[in-house]
Design an enzyme around this catalytic site. Structure first.
Site, mmCIF file in Angstrom:
data_model
loop_
_atom_site.group_PDB
_atom_site.id
_atom_site.type_symbol
_atom_site.label_atom_id
_atom_site.label_comp_id
_atom_site.label_asym_id
_atom_site.label_seq_id
_atom_site.Cartn_x
_atom_site.Cartn_y
_atom_site.Cartn_z
ATOM 1 N N PHE A 48 0.814 -1.217 0.000
ATOM 2 C CA PHE A 48 0.000 0.000 0.000
ATOM 3 C C PHE A 48 0.842 1.259 0.000
ATOM 4 O O PHE A 48 0.368 2.325 -0.419
ATOM 5 C CB PHE A 48 -0.926 0.007 1.224
ATOM 6 N N GLU A 77 -5.083 -3.899 -1.980
ATOM 7 C CA GLU A 77 -6.504 -3.590 -2.035
ATOM 8 C C GLU A 77 -6.826 -2.268 -1.336
ATOM 9 O O GLU A 77 -7.919 -1.722 -1.508
ATOM 10 C CB GLU A 77 -7.324 -4.723 -1.419
ATOM 11 N N SER A 108 5.749 -7.166 4.098
ATOM 12 C CA SER A 108 6.336 -7.518 5.388
ATOM 13 C C SER A 108 7.147 -8.800 5.281
ATOM 14 O O SER A 108 6.934 -9.627 4.384
ATOM 15 C CB SER A 108 5.233 -7.690 6.434
ATOM 16 N N CYS A 117 9.596 1.280 3.576
ATOM 17 C CA CYS A 117 10.521 0.188 3.918
ATOM 18 C C CYS A 117 11.941 0.703 4.104
ATOM 19 O O CYS A 117 12.781 0.013 4.672
ATOM 20 C CB CYS A 117 10.486 -0.906 2.857
ATOM 21 N N GLU A 156 9.115 -4.302 13.590
ATOM 22 C CA GLU A 156 9.000 -3.266 12.569
ATOM 23 C C GLU A 156 7.696 -2.517 12.836
ATOM 24 O O GLU A 156 6.611 -3.042 12.618
ATOM 25 C CB GLU A 156 8.990 -3.864 11.166
#
Length: 470
Positions: free
Chosen positions: A144, A171, A221, A276, A370
């Site tokens: 996303f 989505e 992830s 990230c 994270e």
């Protein structure tokens, strides 16, 4: 969906809501593909591959060149669409669009990138040469946080190499991928070469299991990356799966503290930390610890919702709130608290203020997990040796930075640190498109990174021919 060069209405009842994170409102719904629709998209790509692989690299390059021009012309409208669904500022979205466009520019060089190698007279009257062939149908599963950039790291490279593609965007942010599919058609891409399907984990699993898909690219992830890598490899597919990160910035005592703190504001809190490559851990060496905490806390306290943007969902807000509570319980010192920070004039938005923890240890959950939000943790060491050891013991190895004025310290750091991307006085060391993007350790599953020459090699297979002509 976008299948065989046109929009296709989904037939199933399963769907998801698309929110505007800035307001919390549902702005549209997205239908999830059923198995039959996924099969239709893959078969469309298989059919298109028969002719696309025979299209010359030069003609593929020309189509991508026209697509690149259309992306530039539509960059601001696309950025506004991304801002609406993701929540990041339009200027931030424009910047990420530019990094994606740069990969398309690199892919336009396909005629040069796909040149094989030749060696004459390897033995008496014998020559050898190698050629690069496309794989077939490739699939991309994108996150996303970069609705256009990450897809643009995948399908332009795949198409330039002669493959066809099925894209499954997040989505939560489905619209940018559909718009890019329209622009590719306008650029002259044949029907079926690029297809877009929407959905959740069921869609992902269907793509992994489909016998027509030859390769899978993924960004997300680490737990999901590890699953996709194992599952896709079990089905005999080539895989590049980019996972999570805990990116560190090491602050040496001789660093320019004000410049380092300025750089860390964007690196840690830009796009609400949902990158990230975001810096989420700072390692202060000696007296640098106190100096950098003071500078960062002072600067971060001035940031506004317009500077950071919202988180993607209310669920993520609550997850981060829980982690902050854990950090306090475990003994970390909270120097800046963003828990009560809401959207200016709108309490429904998914906003979370910049948060800084000091005196964090490697055993604390705020360090080990994270967080993927605007939370920065500060650890302390006494030497560069300790700092390098601390970073290298972390299971992730995506990006890392050091701030110093010493060439010797920087050189040692570059050589000894275990990460795929390293910055020296650069907080977010994302490589340009002609280099490759990817981390080490639990940040990358697979042997080849994205874009650059590793991207070319991922989307091709080599054939070596040895011939004798007396």
């Amino acid at each position: 969906m976008w299948i065989n060069g046109r929009p296709v209405e989904a037939e199933g009842a399963r769907q998801g809501n698309v929110h505007a994170p800035a307001t919390g409102e549902v702005i549209r719904t997205v239908a999830f593909a059923r198995a039959g629709e996924i099969d239709c998209a893959v078969r469309s790509a298989e059919t298109a591959f028969l002719s696309w692989k025979e299209t010359t690299a030069l003609n593929r390059s020309r189509i991508l060149g026209r697509f690149c021009d259309l992306l530039r012309k539509n960059q601001e409208p696309l950025a506004r669409l991304i801002s609406e669904e993701h929540g990041k500022s339009v200027s931030d979205a424009m910047g990420s669009m530019q990094r994606g466009i740069e990969v398309v520019e690199f892919a336009v060089g396909a005629p040069h990138l796909l040149k094989g190698a030749f060696s004459e007279n390897v033995a008496r009257d014998i020559d050898s040469h190698s050629v690069l062939h496309p794989l077939g149908v490739c699939a991309g599963i994108t996150p996303f946080n970069f609705p256009a950039m990450v897809p643009l790291w995948m399908f332009p490279m795949a198409l330039a190499c002669g493959n066809t593609f099925v894209l499954k965007p997040s989505e939560k942010v489905p619209s940018a991928s559909m718009r890019m599919a329209e622009l590719l058609k306008e650029a002259g891409l044949p029907d079926g070469v690029l297809n877009v399907v929407h959905g959740d984990s069921e869609t992902v699993d269907a793509l992994i299991a489909h016998p027509g898909v030859r390769a899978i690219s993924f960004v997300g992830s680490t737990p999901v990356a590890r699953h996709i890598y194992a599952a896709a490899a079990q089905h005999g597919k080539r895989v590049q799966a980019l996972g999570g990160a805990k990116n560190h910035a090491v602050i040496a005592p001789d660093a320019d503290m004000e410049a380092a703190a300025d750089a860390l504001m964007s690196a840690a809190f830009g796009s609400a930390g949902q990158r990230c490559m975001a810096i989420s851990a700072v390692v202060g060496i000696g007296a640098a610890g106190d100096s950098i905490v003071e500078a960062m806390t002072r600067k971060a306290s001035r940031l506004t919702p317009a500077d950071t943007g919202p988180l993607i969902t209310s669920v993520q807000c609550e997850r981060i709130r829980t982690l902050i509570d854990e950090g306090i319980t475990q003994g970390a010192k909270l120097t800046l608290d963003g828990r009560e920070w809401g959207a200016a004039g709108n309490s429904k938005g998914f906003y979370f203020g910049p948060t800084i923890f000091d005196r964090v240890t490697t055993e604390m959950s705020v360090y080990q997990k994270e967080i993927f939000g605007p939370v920065l943790v500060v650890l302390r060491t006494n030497s560069i040796e300790e700092a390098i050891g601390l970073v290298n013991r972390n299971p992730y190895g995506n990006g890392v930075a050091i701030f110093t004025q010493s060439g010797g310290v920087a050189r040692r750091f570059e050589n000894e640190i275990e990460a795929g991307m390293v910055g020296v006085n650069v907080a977010i060391p994302i490589p340009m498109a002609f280099f490759s993007f990817g981390g080490w350790k639990a940040s990358l599953f697979g042997d080849l990174c994205m874009h650059g020459m590793e991207g070319v090699y991922f989307y091709t297979r080599r054939k070596t021919i040895t011939s004798r002509w007396a």
